[in-house]
Design an enzyme around this catalytic site. Structure first.
Site, mmCIF file in Angstrom:
data_model
loop_
_atom_site.group_PDB
_atom_site.id
_atom_site.type_symbol
_atom_site.label_atom_id
_atom_site.label_comp_id
_atom_site.label_asym_id
_atom_site.label_seq_id
_atom_site.Cartn_x
_atom_site.Cartn_y
_atom_site.Cartn_z
ATOM 1 N N HIS A 129 6.890 6.979 -3.381
ATOM 2 C CA HIS A 129 6.467 5.814 -4.177
ATOM 3 C C HIS A 129 6.836 6.086 -5.631
ATOM 4 O O HIS A 129 6.880 7.245 -6.054
ATOM 5 C CB HIS A 129 4.949 5.620 -4.127
ATOM 6 C CG HIS A 129 4.418 5.090 -2.842
ATOM 7 N ND1 HIS A 129 3.302 5.599 -2.229
ATOM 8 C CD2 HIS A 129 4.837 4.070 -2.048
ATOM 9 C CE1 HIS A 129 3.055 4.931 -1.107
ATOM 10 N NE2 HIS A 129 3.973 4.004 -0.983
ATOM 11 N N GLU A 143 4.428 -1.983 -0.896
ATOM 12 C CA GLU A 143 3.465 -0.875 -0.952
ATOM 13 C C GLU A 143 2.479 -1.045 -2.100
ATOM 14 O O GLU A 143 1.814 -0.096 -2.519
ATOM 15 C CB GLU A 143 4.228 0.448 -1.060
ATOM 16 C CG GLU A 143 5.162 0.719 0.112
ATOM 17 C CD GLU A 143 4.480 1.362 1.323
ATOM 18 O OE1 GLU A 143 3.604 2.209 1.134
ATOM 19 O OE2 GLU A 143 4.835 1.003 2.473
ATOM 20 N N CYS A 146 -3.129 7.663 -6.703
ATOM 21 C CA CYS A 146 -3.101 6.975 -5.395
ATOM 22 C C CYS A 146 -4.475 6.453 -5.040
ATOM 23 O O CYS A 146 -4.611 5.469 -4.313
ATOM 24 C CB CYS A 146 -2.708 7.936 -4.280
ATOM 25 S SG CYS A 146 -1.107 8.663 -4.466
HETATM 26 N N1 LIG Z 1 1.408 7.415 -3.824
HETATM 27 C C1 LIG Z 1 0.478 6.592 -3.453
HETATM 28 N N2 LIG Z 1 0.231 5.564 -4.152
HETATM 29 N N3 LIG Z 1 -0.217 6.754 -2.300
HETATM 30 C C2 LIG Z 1 -0.208 7.897 -1.485
HETATM 31 C C3 LIG Z 1 -0.357 7.523 -0.059
HETATM 32 C C4 LIG Z 1 -0.373 8.710 0.857
HETATM 33 C C5 LIG Z 1 -0.314 8.306 2.302
HETATM 34 N N4 LIG Z 1 -0.472 9.448 3.172
HETATM 35 C C6 LIG Z 1 -0.699 9.284 4.476
HETATM 36 O O1 LIG Z 1 -0.826 8.189 4.991
HETATM 37 C C7 LIG Z 1 -0.815 10.537 5.332
HETATM 38 C C8 LIG Z 1 -1.693 10.365 6.537
HETATM 39 C C9 LIG Z 1 -1.574 11.485 7.521
HETATM 40 O O2 LIG Z 1 -0.490 12.062 7.649
HETATM 41 O O3 LIG Z 1 -2.595 11.813 8.191
HETATM 42 C C10 LIG Z 1 1.002 7.583 2.599
HETATM 43 O O4 LIG Z 1 1.998 8.276 2.845
HETATM 44 O O5 LIG Z 1 1.038 6.346 2.562
#
Ligand SMILES: N=C(N)NCCC[C@H](NC(=O)CCC(=O)O)C(=O)O
Length: 444
Positions: free
Chosen positions: A250, A174, A368
């Protein structure tokens, strides 16, 4: 030669929506099917990035990916005109269509893992795009991520690009969301801390019971090998599976580091004491572990407010600032903790709050939204300068958003062929503004 950390923020794409795609990410599931505002989302992100540029930080912008992803829809058998592909996918595989429309590449902390030249054996900056295999909508990002990174960091005297890891759950990766670099000065060799959720190939190892552990030890070790790091400057820590089961999907939802500060929750890691001793042994000099106790901030409050998904940045005077979402100011326990933190004797001297709620509602906070690249003057001079955010690019990107983005989008709108036309028109123009060349499939 000056050394510093540059931040590259993901520009929110025109299809930003709430599709509930991320099992294990509480906000994504709770806000599924709400109306999203792509225009506001993009502007909130730009505002935060510009504020950092105005504070004197080096701030770049990473272009969004092509969505809807017609290439993937065709790859799985939908055929005909673009309009027919969208209509068939909407009728026969609506969940797949939603995955192919996500603007998730905005969260560039998941774009790649980056090791700065001070840490690597060959003295170059190494990039490995994350394969993001745990989630369908994210697993379609790495190829284009690599294209975009190569278009920006193109000079092979300074930059090395690796292929993303094999696309299998054993190598779930990730990116920088589970990687923190600690150092005394940005130009000195540092310690790269890799936090993993599970050891995939060891059935005996502990792992979460409810939600997926997206990052594996095997992936983290592969990145360290590829980036030519060695034992003396790497530490591998397992994330506490109990907090993954409470929505900490994460490590950057429970810990953040910068230079010689590691800011983390008491429950973030497995084997915390021994691991902090290992970091102290590998990173010579002063180091501050700022541990937030559960008694002051519960895991639930940390997940809701994103206290740890903050950017911890060094200002020009050497003091540190926390870039927090306004959600932290709205949570009484977290606000009280942050107010108290500023009275303590630590390098953190300031907190700035930013409204990034459009992203937060999908589980993406300030940290993020950015990919960190520690660099020096020569490396910075070698990148594509048109991605660096200054007054001119900020004005142009805001005007571009105003021209092309909708202010309301529901998952039901994703099959609208007009949205595809709007997105492609916007992205085509963006590649010209940012001088990226033809990074998208539809341009090839
Ligand atoms: N913490 C870090 N570095 N990144 C956050 C990523 C958020 C992302 N949300 C989403 O992909 C949600 C999309 C949706 O439900 O429409 C994920 O879960 O991968």
């Amino acid at each position: 030669m000056k050394h510093f950390e540059a931040n590259f923020d993901g520009l929110v794409g025109p299809t930003h929506n709430y599709a509930g795609l991320s099992f294990g990410n509480v906000a994504s599931l709770n806000n599924a099917a709400q109306a999203a505002n792509p225009k506001a989302a993009a502007k909130q992100g730009l505002q935060k990035a510009k504020a950092l540029a105005d504070m004197g930080m080096v701030q770049g912008i990473l272009a969004p990916q092509e969505r809807p992803d017609l290439h993937t829809l065709r790859r799985i058998g939908f055929s005909g005109t673009d309009k027919e592909v969208l209509q068939k996918a909407a009728a026969q595989a609506p969940a797949v269509l939603r995955a192919c429309c996500s603007a998730s590449s905005m969260w560039t902390a998941n774009a790649a893992t980056v090791s700065p030249s001070a840490d690597t054996h060959d003295g170059r900056v190494h990039f490995t795009p994350a394969n993001l295999v745990d989630k369908l909508h994210r697993s379609i990002e790495p190829q284009t991520t690599g294209n975009i990174l190569k278009a920006i960091f193109s000079d092979s005297r300074y930059f090395v690009h690796h292929q993303h890891l094999p696309e299998h759950s054993s190598f779930g990766d990730e990116g920088a969301a589970n990687h923190t670099r600690l150092c005394q000065e940005y130009g000195h060799a540092g310690v790269e801390v890799f936090v993993y959720g599970q050891e995939a190939t060891n059935p005996q190892a502990i792992r979460p019971k409810k939600f997926p552990a997206r990052q594996t030890l095997e992936a983290s070790q592969a990145i360290a090998r590829l980036h030519r790091l060695d034992e003396d400057n790497t530490v591998f820590i397992q994330q506490n599976p109990e907090v993954i089961d409470q929505g900490v999907f994460h490590n950057d939802v429970i810990a953040v580091g910068n230079r010689n500060v590691l800011f983390h929750h008491e429950q973030a890691f497995v084997d915390t004491k021994a691991k902090l001793v290992e970091i102290r042994a590998k990173l010579e000099g002063d180091i501050h572990f700022i541990e937030v106790p559960t008694a002051k901030v519960s895991i639930q409050d940390a997940v809701k407010s994103y206290l740890f998904n903050t950017q911890l940045l060094s200002m020009s005077d050497g003091k540190m600032v926390i870039i927090a979402p306004t959600d932290c100011a709205e949570n009484p326990a977290v606000k009280a903790y942050l107010d108290e933190l500023l009275t303590l004797d630590t390098p953190i001297q300031k907190v700035e709050y930013f409204d990034v709620k459009q992203s937060m509602q999908n589980g993406g906070g300030p940290a993020c939204l950015r990919l960190r690249v520690a660099m020096n003057d020569a490396e910075l001079a070698a990148i594509n300068q048109h991605v660096l955010l200054d007054d001119n690019l900020f004005t142009r990107l805001n005007a571009w958003v105003d021209k092309h983005y909708r202010d309301r989008l529901l998952p039901a709108d994703l099959a609208d062929p007009q949205l595809l036309v709007e997105s492609r028109t916007a992205l085509d123009e963006l590649t010209q503004i940012m001088k990226l060349g033809s990074v998208y499939q539809f341009q090839r």
